[in-house]
Motif scaffolding. Structure first.
Motif, PDB file in Angstrom:
ATOM      1  N   VAL A   1       0.849  -1.191   0.000  1.00 31.07           N
ATOM      2  CA  VAL A   1       0.000   0.000   0.000  1.00 31.07           C
ATOM      3  C   VAL A   1       0.888   1.244   0.000  1.00 31.07           C
ATOM      4  O   VAL A   1       1.737   1.412   0.884  1.00 31.07           O
ATOM      5  CB  VAL A   1      -0.936   0.017   1.226  1.00 31.07           C
ATOM      6  N   ILE A   2       0.713   2.112  -0.995  1.00 30.26           N
ATOM      7  CA  ILE A   2       1.566   3.274  -1.152  1.00 30.26           C
ATOM      8  C   ILE A   2       1.322   4.280  -0.030  1.00 30.26           C
ATOM      9  O   ILE A   2       0.181   4.610   0.292  1.00 30.26           O
ATOM     10  CB  ILE A   2       1.321   3.936  -2.524  1.00 30.26           C
ATOM     11  N   LEU A   3       2.415   4.784   0.554  1.00 30.73           N
ATOM     12  CA  LEU A   3       2.327   5.732   1.658  1.00 30.73           C
ATOM     13  C   LEU A   3       2.646   7.158   1.233  1.00 30.73           C
ATOM     14  O   LEU A   3       2.072   8.103   1.767  1.00 30.73           O
ATOM     15  CB  LEU A   3       3.282   5.315   2.781  1.00 30.73           C
ATOM     16  N   GLY A   4       3.594   7.330   0.287  1.00 36.54           N
ATOM     17  CA  GLY A   4       3.924   8.680  -0.130  1.00 36.54           C
ATOM     18  C   GLY A   4       5.280   8.766  -0.799  1.00 36.54           C
ATOM     19  O   GLY A   4       6.022   7.792  -0.913  1.00 36.54           O
ATOM     20  N   LEU A   5       5.583   9.970  -1.245  1.00 39.44           N
ATOM     21  CA  LEU A   5       6.817  10.262  -1.968  1.00 39.44           C
ATOM     22  C   LEU A   5       8.026  10.076  -1.062  1.00 39.44           C
ATOM     23  O   LEU A   5       8.025  10.526   0.088  1.00 39.44           O
ATOM     24  CB  LEU A   5       6.755  11.698  -2.498  1.00 39.44           C
TER      25      LEU A   5
ATOM     26  N   GLY B   1      -4.063  16.497   1.446  1.00 35.51           N
ATOM     27  CA  GLY B   1      -4.711  15.652   2.442  1.00 35.51           C
ATOM     28  C   GLY B   1      -4.555  16.225   3.826  1.00 35.51           C
ATOM     29  O   GLY B   1      -3.531  16.838   4.158  1.00 35.51           O
ATOM     30  N   GLY B   2      -5.553  16.001   4.652  1.00 34.69           N
ATOM     31  CA  GLY B   2      -5.497  16.555   6.001  1.00 34.69           C
ATOM     32  C   GLY B   2      -5.452  18.075   5.937  1.00 34.69           C
ATOM     33  O   GLY B   2      -6.218  18.719   5.224  1.00 34.69           O
ATOM     34  N   GLU B   3      -4.527  18.664   6.669  1.00 36.45           N
ATOM     35  CA  GLU B   3      -4.352  20.109   6.629  1.00 36.45           C
ATOM     36  C   GLU B   3      -3.144  20.499   5.788  1.00 36.45           C
ATOM     37  O   GLU B   3      -2.753  21.663   5.754  1.00 36.45           O
ATOM     38  CB  GLU B   3      -4.194  20.655   8.053  1.00 36.45           C
TER      39      GLU B   3
ATOM     40  N   GLU C   1       1.859  10.907   6.817  1.00 35.54           N
ATOM     41  CA  GLU C   1       0.639  10.878   7.621  1.00 35.54           C
ATOM     42  C   GLU C   1      -0.474  10.137   6.888  1.00 35.54           C
ATOM     43  O   GLU C   1      -0.569  10.177   5.668  1.00 35.54           O
ATOM     44  CB  GLU C   1       0.190  12.302   7.936  1.00 35.54           C
ATOM     45  N   GLU C   2      -1.321   9.482   7.648  1.00 36.13           N
ATOM     46  CA  GLU C   2      -2.453   8.784   7.066  1.00 36.13           C
ATOM     47  C   GLU C   2      -3.407   9.779   6.412  1.00 36.13           C
ATOM     48  O   GLU C   2      -3.739  10.823   6.975  1.00 36.13           O
ATOM     49  CB  GLU C   2      -3.187   7.983   8.148  1.00 36.13           C
ATOM     50  N   GLY C   3      -3.836   9.455   5.207  1.00 37.21           N
ATOM     51  CA  GLY C   3      -4.751  10.313   4.481  1.00 37.21           C
ATOM     52  C   GLY C   3      -4.081  11.442   3.724  1.00 37.21           C
ATOM     53  O   GLY C   3      -4.766  12.262   3.108  1.00 37.21           O
ATOM     54  N   VAL C   4      -2.744  11.515   3.759  1.00 36.58           N
ATOM     55  CA  VAL C   4      -2.013  12.554   3.036  1.00 36.58           C
ATOM     56  C   VAL C   4      -1.385  11.923   1.799  1.00 36.58           C
ATOM     57  O   VAL C   4      -0.742  10.877   1.880  1.00 36.58           O
ATOM     58  CB  VAL C   4      -0.921  13.194   3.920  1.00 36.58           C
ATOM     59  N   TRP C   5      -1.566  12.549   0.663  1.00 37.16           N
ATOM     60  CA  TRP C   5      -1.080  12.026  -0.614  1.00 37.16           C
ATOM     61  C   TRP C   5       0.006  12.945  -1.148  1.00 37.16           C
ATOM     62  O   TRP C   5      -0.122  14.174  -1.099  1.00 37.16           O
ATOM     63  CB  TRP C   5      -2.244  11.957  -1.590  1.00 37.16           C
ATOM     64  N   SER C   6       1.095  12.361  -1.641  1.00 34.73           N
ATOM     65  CA  SER C   6       2.180  13.165  -2.199  1.00 34.73           C
ATOM     66  C   SER C   6       2.668  12.527  -3.494  1.00 34.73           C
ATOM     67  O   SER C   6       2.609  11.305  -3.667  1.00 34.73           O
ATOM     68  CB  SER C   6       3.335  13.301  -1.196  1.00 34.73           C
ATOM     69  N   TRP C   7       3.170  13.387  -4.392  1.00 35.26           N
ATOM     70  CA  TRP C   7       3.576  12.930  -5.723  1.00 35.26           C
ATOM     71  C   TRP C   7       4.581  13.914  -6.293  1.00 35.26           C
ATOM     72  O   TRP C   7       4.678  15.067  -5.851  1.00 35.26           O
ATOM     73  CB  TRP C   7       2.334  12.851  -6.618  1.00 35.26           C
TER      74      TRP C   7
END
Length: 501
Positions: free
Chosen positions: A353-357, A412-414, A381-387
């Motif tokens: 499961v991808i977590l982020g950059l 995602g998130g704040e 962080e959970e729910g935060v997406w980065s690319w």
């Protein structure tokens, strides 16, 4: 069908740059290389076959064979052979009555001395080749222009054409290779043969024709990118995966893997296989590859990321010498000296499961035992997406003086960020973030305030970042310090002035 324009700009007066030469060619630019002052542009052109040739297919007076939709393979082959016998002389007659300028791509070279130059055929018959196997009604043109002359305005345009197509380009200092995977010429019926055609052009600026078509070959599987190729001591190494990106694996009973094929020019127009390493990581596909000298590195991924180190010193027997399994995957590998690989990719959990950059450093000083030296997760962080665009385009990756800058998008998130992330990467010690340069504060363009950051450039101690909204200049080692900015659109800047996020 589209065109490519090459413009030479005189920047002697930096305040008043002037276009002094414009070269226009029919066709799309696949890629270009600048080698020792010589430009090599690979252009793909659709061949406009006369309509009369297409009309032959619908004629019922030629005795063309008919086939049932469920015809056997041997029946199809026999029908195709009979159709060729009937159609070949008719097509030859049509083409023979057609002018060269109606078939091959045209080019125009305009200068101040000749502003009204007309379009002429880019290549003559003597510079146009056909490989043993053709895939599409297209033409590859490799155009050469010498800029390493006292007056580039007078440099002759040379070109070589090949009846083929291709979009992935790799070049050494002496040869240029263009490849096309079979995914582009499969028409949707029958089995999909997962192969890649490879075409070789020799580069010799001192020769009468600086570009010469040399040979073609074919390898099993599909390429991931230009970094899936590398030339060393007269051999081309090609990394491919026998995996259909559209429909999944091609064999339900066996998971295909990846392979390294070593090719050599036999001097008779063919690239022949001299060595093969197959069965690499069954069920996974290549995400990154790099060849340096007689060594190579390969990354595959399904749930975890195996990094393979390759010994390519014997072109007849390429071999895996080391393997490292870590979570996530790398999509671009950048050599740093002989001991490290700097990588951009995505972190994942053990289930894939991808977590982020993520930015990673691999220690390959012991080539048989590679290790993950360090990894930096941009956002975890959970729910935060980065690319990052650097995941699929190495031009977005800038590394200099131990500073790495890449475009990044975090949502995602704040957390909402669209700009440049600047990292200090000392391969032997640590990775830490120097700062972030946010472009969302620049005046919005006609499509809203979304900042799409594309590239970064270092000039001395200044870091230039370029987005669709404008250019910002920050201090290289202190990116929170803004030196200047140039918005592309009018309006008040929404920047806070600190250059950070």
């Amino acid at each position: 069908w589209g065109g490519t324009r090459i413009e030479l700009v005189d920047v002697t007066d930096r305040s008043a740059p002037t276009v002094v030469r414009t070269i226009e060619v029919e066709g799309y630019l696949a890629a270009a290389r600048l080698i020792d002052g010589h430009i090599y542009a690979v252009i793909s052109s659709y061949l406009d076959i006369p309509y009369a040739a297409w009309e032959l297919i619908g004629r019922d007076d030629l005795g063309l064979p008919e086939l049932d939709w469920d015809a056997r393979e041997e029946e199809r082959a026999a029908a195709a052979s009979e159709a060729r016998r009937i159609l070949r002389p008719l097509v030859a007659g049509i083409i023979g009555r057609t002018g060269l300028e109606e078939l091959v791509p045209l080019a125009r070279d305009r200068t101040a001395a000749n502003p009204d130059a007309s379009f002429e055929p880019l290549v003559g018959c003597g510079d146009l080749y056909r490989p043993a196997e053709t895939s599409e009604y297209s033409m590859l043109s490799v155009l050469h222009l010498d800029l390493d002359v006292p007056d580039p305005m007078t440099s002759r345009i040379d070109a070589t054409g090949l009846l083929a197509d291709g979009w992935t380009v790799y070049a050494s200092t002496t040869n240029l290779y263009v490849t096309q995977s079979s995914m582009w010429w499969w028409w949707g019926w029958g089995d999909l043969e997962m192969t890649t055609a490879v075409h070789k052009f020799e580069l010799d600026p001192s020769a009468g024709n600086p570009v010469r078509y040399a040979a073609s070959g074919e390898v099993e599987g599909w390429l991931h990118s230009q970094f899936s190729m590398g030339e060393h001591d007269g051999h081309l190494r090609v990394a491919t995966t026998e995996f259909d990106w559209w429909w999944g694996n091609t064999d339900d009973e066996e998971d295909p893997g990846s392979r390294i094929t070593v090719l050599a020019d036999d001097g008779q127009g063919a690239l022949t296989t001299t060595g093969l390493l197959d069965g690499i990581a069954p069920g996974e596909r290549i995400f990154a590859c790099r060849f340096v000298g007689d060594k190579g590195s390969l990354v595959t991924f399904e749930q975890i990321d195996p990094l393979f180190t390759l010994d390519l010193s014997d072109p007849t027997a390429p071999a895996i010498v080391g393997e490292l399994e870590v979570t996530g995957f790398s999509s671009y590998l950048h050599p740093v000296g002989e001991d490290y690989l700097l990588a951009v990719g995505m972190e994942a959990d053990p289930e894939g499961v991808i977590l982020g950059l993520a930015v990673s450093v691999f220690d390959v000083s012991d080539f048989a035992n590679p290790t993950l030296a360090r990894r930096y997760l941009v956002e975890g962080e959970e729910g935060v997406w980065s690319w990052s665009e650097a995941l699929h385009d190495h031009h977005a990756f800038t590394y200099h003086r131990d500073v790495l800058s890449i475009p990044a998008y975090v949502h995602g998130g704040e957390s909402v960020f669209s700009g440049l992330i600047v990292l200090l990467v000392d391969p032997g010690s640590d990775i830490f973030e120097l700062g972030r340069i946010d472009h969302s504060g620049l005046p919005a363009g006609p499509w809203g305030s979304w900042a799409w950051l594309r590239r970064s450039v270092y000039i001395e101690d200044a870091l230039y970042s370029v987005s669709n909204l404008g250019v910002r200049v920050n201090q290289l080692l202190a990116p929170e310090v803004v030196l200047a900015e140039v918005p592309f659109y009018e309006g008040e800047s929404g920047a806070s002035g600190d250059g950070g996020s």
